[in-house]
Design an enzyme around this catalytic site. Structure first.
Site, mmCIF file in Angstrom:
data_model
loop_
_atom_site.group_PDB
_atom_site.id
_atom_site.type_symbol
_atom_site.label_atom_id
_atom_site.label_comp_id
_atom_site.label_asym_id
_atom_site.label_seq_id
_atom_site.Cartn_x
_atom_site.Cartn_y
_atom_site.Cartn_z
ATOM 1 N N GLY A 1 1.026 -1.471 -0.102
ATOM 2 C CA GLY A 1 0.041 -0.280 -0.249
ATOM 3 C C GLY A 1 0.782 1.351 0.116
ATOM 4 N N LEU A 2 1.810 1.162 -0.391
ATOM 5 C CA LEU A 2 2.415 2.364 -0.527
ATOM 6 C C LEU A 2 3.029 3.099 -1.252
ATOM 7 C CD1 LEU A 2 5.962 1.482 2.020
ATOM 8 C CD2 LEU A 2 2.727 2.569 2.811
ATOM 9 N N GLY A 3 2.890 2.297 -2.782
ATOM 10 C CA GLY A 3 2.900 2.778 -3.593
ATOM 11 C C GLY A 3 3.937 2.342 -4.610
ATOM 12 N N ALA B 1 4.592 2.020 -8.852
ATOM 13 C CA ALA B 1 4.534 2.666 -9.428
ATOM 14 C C ALA B 1 6.217 3.147 -9.618
ATOM 15 C CB ALA B 1 3.372 4.189 -9.062
ATOM 16 N N ASP C 1 -0.870 6.786 -7.638
ATOM 17 C CA ASP C 1 0.651 6.226 -6.869
ATOM 18 C C ASP C 1 2.166 6.732 -8.327
ATOM 19 O OD1 ASP C 1 -1.433 4.233 -5.385
ATOM 20 O OD2 ASP C 1 0.178 2.962 -5.957
#
Ligand code: PMV
Length: 315
Positions: free
Chosen positions: A103-105, A108, A150
């Site tokens: 969930g911290l990107g 991307a 993201d």
């Protein structure tokens, strides 16, 4: 200059409020992290991508039997196809500084680092707009229907109000009157953003009026949170984060572990706590009053066996 020395960088991010509803056109507030992914590229016989610390190498032209590796290869292939047609092969080495599927990107950030490294190696700089489009092509391989938040955050970081927009993504810098002390806690459960986005789409298909109502309620929290940030009212911001978590729970995106971690953080003095990103596992964030409170929250989560660390988001 040796092309292999040049690096590309992509930033990770945390969503302060508004994940998932952002896929449906509502605004979200996000803060860029100082870490994410770095990459370097060198001319080679064919296109390949190695990612550390995962210990994975994929070759653009060689299909993989493992599903995760094949996704990575297809994402990389999408980037290679956007590079100049007449060019040498490139061996890209990337180093992830944040966990993937958390969930911290991370995905991307990896794509942006790879794009920048490839462009550096070829000496062909690319506009931010085109880098965003390339990163989105990669994200679509992984997530199906990414909002683009993201990728936008991976390019520039900062504290931003993001929305997908009818005519294209919009990023609005938020002028916070003071910095934020956040704690990021990792549930160590792998969260699949793709599966969670699909689950929300399923709920939306079952009862679109209810889902739209929830998205509107979250959008109102996001706009209030922007005002709270501008006013430096972190008590209010924490309350809004808690309210956002209740809606995310109603969308079945939280897990027992994430709920427990949010509870522990609040008991340790957090002003607010919620999951961040796709959910179904991955990370949660807690808002601390100050640096000392950050330490207490990190300790409470670590004592309970969760990996946690503090980050400061500058105003
Ligand atoms: O899990 P992450 O870090 O990829 O964050 C996803 C954010 C979502 O709103 C759930 C999806 C999206 O594309 O905006």
């Amino acid at each position: 200059m040796n092309a292999a020395q040049l690096t590309g960088q992509g930033f990770g991010k945390v969503i302060l409020l508004g994940e998932h509803s952002v896929v449906y056109g509502r605004p979200a507030l996000a803060a860029g992290l100082a870490r994410g992914c770095t990459a370097r590229a060198a001319v080679a016989e064919s296109d390949s991508l190695s990612v550390e610390p995962w210990g994975v190498t994929v070759h653009a032209a060689r299909e993989e039997s493992d599903a995760d590796r094949e996704l990575l290869r297809r994402g990389f292939l999408a980037l290679c196809e956007r590079c100049r047609p007449e060019r040498p092969g490139l061996a890209v080495s990337a180093n992830m500084e944040i966990p993937g599927g958390a969930g911290l990107g991370g995905s991307a950030a990896l794509s942006v680092a790879v794009i920048r490294a490839m462009d550096d190696a070829l000496g062909t700089p690319r506009s931010d707009e085109d880098a965003l489009a390339a990163s989105l092509a990669w994200e679509r391989v992984f997530h199906g229907n990414p909002s683009g938040i993201d990728s936008a955050m991976a390019l520039g970081g900062g504290l931003q109000l993001y929305s997908r927009g009818q005519t294209g993504p919009s990023l609005q810098p938020v002028r916070a009157s003071r910095g934020l002390h956040l704690v990021i806690g990792n549930s160590a459960e792998h969260g699949s953003t793709k599966a969670m986005v699909a689950s929300v789409a399923w709920q939306h298909a079952q009862d679109s009026a209810k889902a739209e109502q929830i998205f509107d309620a979250i959008a109102a929290l996001v706009l209030d949170a922007k005002s709270a940030l501008e006013a430096g009212d972190h008590v209010r911001l924490g309350e809004l984060m808690n309210a956002n978590q209740t809606w995310l729970d109603a969308l079945r995106l939280s897990t027992e572990r994430l709920d427990r971690m949010c509870g522990l953080a609040r008991e340790a003095g957090a002003l607010g706590a919620k999951l961040t990103g796709g959910g179904g596992g991955g990370c949660m964030i807690a808002l601390a009053r100050d640096a000392a409170a950050t330490e207490s929250i990190v300790r409470a989560l670590s004592d309970a066996g969760y990996q946690a660390f503090g980050v400061e988001v500058r105003a």
